[in-house]
Design a protein around this motif. Structure first.
Motif, mmCIF file in Angstrom:
data_model
loop_
_atom_site.group_PDB
_atom_site.id
_atom_site.type_symbol
_atom_site.label_atom_id
_atom_site.label_comp_id
_atom_site.label_asym_id
_atom_site.label_seq_id
_atom_site.Cartn_x
_atom_site.Cartn_y
_atom_site.Cartn_z
ATOM 1 N N PRO A 155 42.374 33.810 36.049
ATOM 2 C CA PRO A 155 42.016 33.302 37.383
ATOM 3 C C PRO A 155 41.304 31.964 37.273
ATOM 4 O O PRO A 155 40.424 31.785 36.427
ATOM 5 N N ARG A 156 41.655 31.010 38.111
ATOM 6 C CA ARG A 156 40.994 29.710 38.065
ATOM 7 C C ARG A 156 39.497 29.813 38.387
ATOM 8 O O ARG A 156 38.674 29.139 37.781
ATOM 9 N N LEU A 208 45.464 41.856 38.358
ATOM 10 C CA LEU A 208 45.321 40.897 37.262
ATOM 11 C C LEU A 208 44.731 41.584 36.036
ATOM 12 O O LEU A 208 45.210 41.395 34.907
ATOM 13 N N ALA A 233 42.404 41.408 42.174
ATOM 14 C CA ALA A 233 41.636 41.372 40.928
ATOM 15 C C ALA A 233 42.027 42.531 40.022
ATOM 16 O O ALA A 233 42.129 42.380 38.798
ATOM 17 N N GLU A 286 43.903 33.213 45.632
ATOM 18 C CA GLU A 286 43.673 31.939 44.950
ATOM 19 C C GLU A 286 44.337 30.774 45.657
ATOM 20 O O GLU A 286 43.784 29.660 45.671
ATOM 21 N N SER A 294 47.683 30.275 36.569
ATOM 22 C CA SER A 294 47.923 30.542 37.995
ATOM 23 C C SER A 294 47.940 32.049 38.219
ATOM 24 O O SER A 294 48.581 32.545 39.145
ATOM 25 N N HIS A 310 47.662 37.949 43.612
ATOM 26 C CA HIS A 310 47.548 38.134 45.057
ATOM 27 C C HIS A 310 48.919 38.365 45.687
ATOM 28 O O HIS A 310 49.044 39.179 46.621
ATOM 29 N N GLY A 348 45.746 34.154 39.322
ATOM 30 C CA GLY A 348 45.260 34.639 40.597
ATOM 31 C C GLY A 348 46.286 34.475 41.699
ATOM 32 O O GLY A 348 46.375 35.300 42.616
ATOM 33 N N PHE A 397 36.668 35.629 41.412
ATOM 34 C CA PHE A 397 37.466 36.730 40.875
ATOM 35 C C PHE A 397 36.596 37.975 40.684
ATOM 36 O O PHE A 397 37.016 39.096 40.956
ATOM 37 N N TYR A 436 40.755 38.177 46.453
ATOM 38 C CA TYR A 436 40.985 37.004 45.607
ATOM 39 C C TYR A 436 42.322 36.311 45.887
ATOM 40 O O TYR A 436 43.275 36.369 45.111
#
Length: 626
Positions: free
Chosen positions: A298-299, A371, A368, A312, A394, A400, A396, A304, A310
């Motif tokens: 996640p950025r 991921l 989250a 993103e 990328s 999502h 996140g 996150f 989340y």
């Protein structure tokens, strides 16, 4: 067809050649009498000129590519006093960013991605492609680079003459389609270039920028290839597939292309994540297929941990509404000095604990949680050595789309197309939809296949006299992913060191600074640099064994430190121990921003570095941990 007779053409060519020769002779005469030529305009911000800073003879340097790597090379070569020209087949600077899909954001922050001597003006953020292009435009203008850049100029062939030690470089006027432009500045297309007056095969060998226009054949002492790794799209065979197939090089936006279609995205990198997520906006159904397990990053690490939804993509759009700090960002975990020095096994344990926490807090089917689920499955195979491949930054965005927008993920050894060729058939599935599960077979209807399968390198256009087979297209056999064996004094490749967690421009800047010192004869390549390259390449292969074909991958902290030692700019504890206690702490807790490599050595500018560091308090650099 041109109706001009051959005789008339010959006369025109003779006249053109006479004009060029007269211009060159005029400049030679001017230099002999100490009169500035038309190319010796006033320097801009200290860059430019025809004499190296130490009084040595300037080299004629030819740079292919005006993306970030080519631009920083141009700046460093000019600053060293060399005679330089930079060409690019595209109509604007920026390389890949100038032609990529619309909703593209950088995967490292503005402060990390910025060049060490040109900090960003705005606060910490992930740049959109337009924002990054604007930064590059400002960089070009600040250092007065624009007049040395020739756009719409493709390179057709480069040949090294061993007798003279010079390169002969043939260029061509060019205007590419978006897909072709993703391939860099090399003419790989079989179609005809645009029809316009050219100077094909004529020479501009005295001073590049005197008559640098498309079609010249240049002579150069040194070649810098910064055309990037996105050269030839990798197209896998999809037997019996009758669905529409495109490569991500041709993807600009999902509208119309994906509307009301069953879309299969093949790949697991940043492009695949972005393309799949954007396609869910308009498609009937989107499935992302990967042959192997993969990991997601996640950025925004703080969001996150605290936000189960989340989203993103939405966070990226609303960055201006929030004050973002270094401890909000992924690179604070992956590239800080203190955490990068942890044993990998300990780092793995801490990361696993973090993933377990977010699953417990937000649920396994939250963005989250999904991921975390994907990462845990990938890490399980080699728990104490998690960096066996580059994580998808990328992550996140993808997670999502799976949690909230109906995107399915399929992990299976292969895909086959059955029936009428519009049914994708998978066997031995280990991840299906949102969950880790073992399924014998899965069938998916497909109208459109988008290949996010990367690119192949091709250097057939580079000819080295007496070298059978030419330059091997494997950066792991080049010293520092830059200097091929036996050719380190003649060519450098920039943009072929890609950090697993970091950015290509950072590596390219350090390498460009080193090349500039080599050409000024202030540094020399190690005598055994070819052997060192093989040893380092083998170590990289063993580290990233899950993706053996990703030959550009490097670990940023050790790679950057090794190049900085060659330059003489590696920051040390002695550079900060005499500073304030706050700076000392932040030196260890902040990501290894490029400005730290200006604390000492050639081109040192400690004041600029500390101004950037002092922007943030110690607490804002401390990364949240489980």
């Amino acid at each position: 067809e041109d109706s001009t007779s051959g005789k008339d053409k010959d006369n025109e060519n003779d006249n053109d050649e006479s004009m060029i020769e007269n211009a060159i002779l005029e400049n030679i005469n001017r230099h002999q009498h100490g009169i500035p030529s038309s190319i010796d305009n006033d320097n801009v911000n200290g860059v430019g000129g025809n004499v190296t800073n130490d009084g040595t003879n300037p080299k004629k340097v030819f740079i292919i590519g005006a993306g970030p790597s080519g631009l920083v090379a141009l700046k460093e070569m000019l600053e060293a006093g060399h005679d330089v020209v930079c060409v690019d087949a595209k109509k604007t600077i920026g390389g890949l960013f100038s032609v990529s899909y619309n909703e593209l954001y950088t995967t490292t922050t503005s402060m990390f991605l910025a060049f060490s001597d040109f900090p960003p003006k705005e606060g910490l953020r992930y740049w959109s492609k337009d924002e990054y292009l604007n930064y590059l435009e400002e960089y070009v203008d600040h250092f007065g680079l624009r007049r040395y850049i020739k756009l719409n100029v493709a390179v057709e062939h480069c040949a090294l003459d061993q007798n003279t030690g010079q390169w002969k470089i043939l260029t061509k006027s060019w205007q590419s389609t978006p897909g072709e432009m993703r391939r860099g500045s090399i003419n790989f297309s079989i179609r005809e270039p645009i029809k316009q007056p050219s100077n094909d095969n004529k020479r501009a060998s005295y001073v590049f920028r005197q008559n640098a226009v498309p079609g010249f054949c240049y002579d150069a002492d040194y070649l810098i290839v910064a055309s990037g790794t996105n050269q030839v799209p990798r197209i896998p065979e999809l037997h019996n597939c009758t669905a529409e197939v495109i490569h991500s090089a041709d993807f600009q936006q999902a509208d119309f292309l994906c509307e009301d279609k069953n879309v299969l995205v093949i790949g697991n990198g940043e492009s695949a994540s972005d393309v799949a997520a954007q396609s869910t906006d308009v498609a009937k159904k989107v499935t992302l297929y990967s042959r192997r397990d993969f990991s997601l990053g996640p950025r925004f690490i703080s969001k996150f941990l605290t936000d189960g939804a989340y989203d993103e993509r939405q966070i990226l759009l609303e960055q201006d509404k929030t004050d973002l700090n270094p401890n909000d960002m992924l690179e604070g975990i992956t590239n800080s000095r203190v955490l990068s020095r942890l044993p990998v096994a300990l780092f793995s344990i801490v990361l696993d604990a973090m993933l377990s926490d977010v699953t417990k807090w937000h649920g396994e089917n939250s963005a989250a949680g999904i991921l975390a689920k994907i990462d845990k499955k990938n890490f399980r195979k080699d728990f104490y050595a998690l960096d066996t491949s580059a994580p998808t930054k990328s992550g996140g965005v993808l997670a999502h789309a799976v949690a909230c927008k109906g995107l399915d993920i399929i992990v299976s050894p292969e895909v086959k197309f059955e029936g009428d060729g519009r049914v994708a058939h998978f066997e031995n599935v280990s991840f299906m939809g949102k969950d880790e599960k073992n399924v014998d077979t899965v069938d998916v209807d497909v109208d459109l296949v988008i290949l996010c399968t990367g690119y192949k390198l091709n250097f057939d256009w580079i000819e080295v006299e007496g070298m059978d087979g030419g330059i091997e297209a494997n950066p792991r056999k080049w010293f520092k992913h830059c200097f091929p064996p036996k050719l380190g004094d003649k060519v450098a490749f920039l943009g072929y060191a890609r950090p697993a967690q970091g950015g290509i421009p950072q590596c390219s800047e350090l390498l460009a600074r080193y090349v500039a010192l080599l050409l000024k004869e202030e540094r020399t390549l190690p005598e055994d640099y070819a052997d060192q390259a093989l040893k380092e390449g083998q170590a990289e292969l063993e580290t990233f064994y899950a993706t053996p074909n990703a030959t550009s991958l490097v670990e940023f902290p050790p790679f950057a430190s090794s190049v900085a030692r060659l330059i003489g700019c590696e920051p040390s504890i002695f550079d900060v121990v005499s500073s304030t206690p706050s700076r000392f702490v932040k030196f260890w807790t902040l990501p290894q921003w490029m400005c730290f490599y200006r604390l000492r050595g050639p081109g040192a500018n400690p004041k600029s570095c500390w101004e950037a560091v002092d922007t943030y308090s110690i607490l804002k650099t401390m990364i949240p941990m489980p």
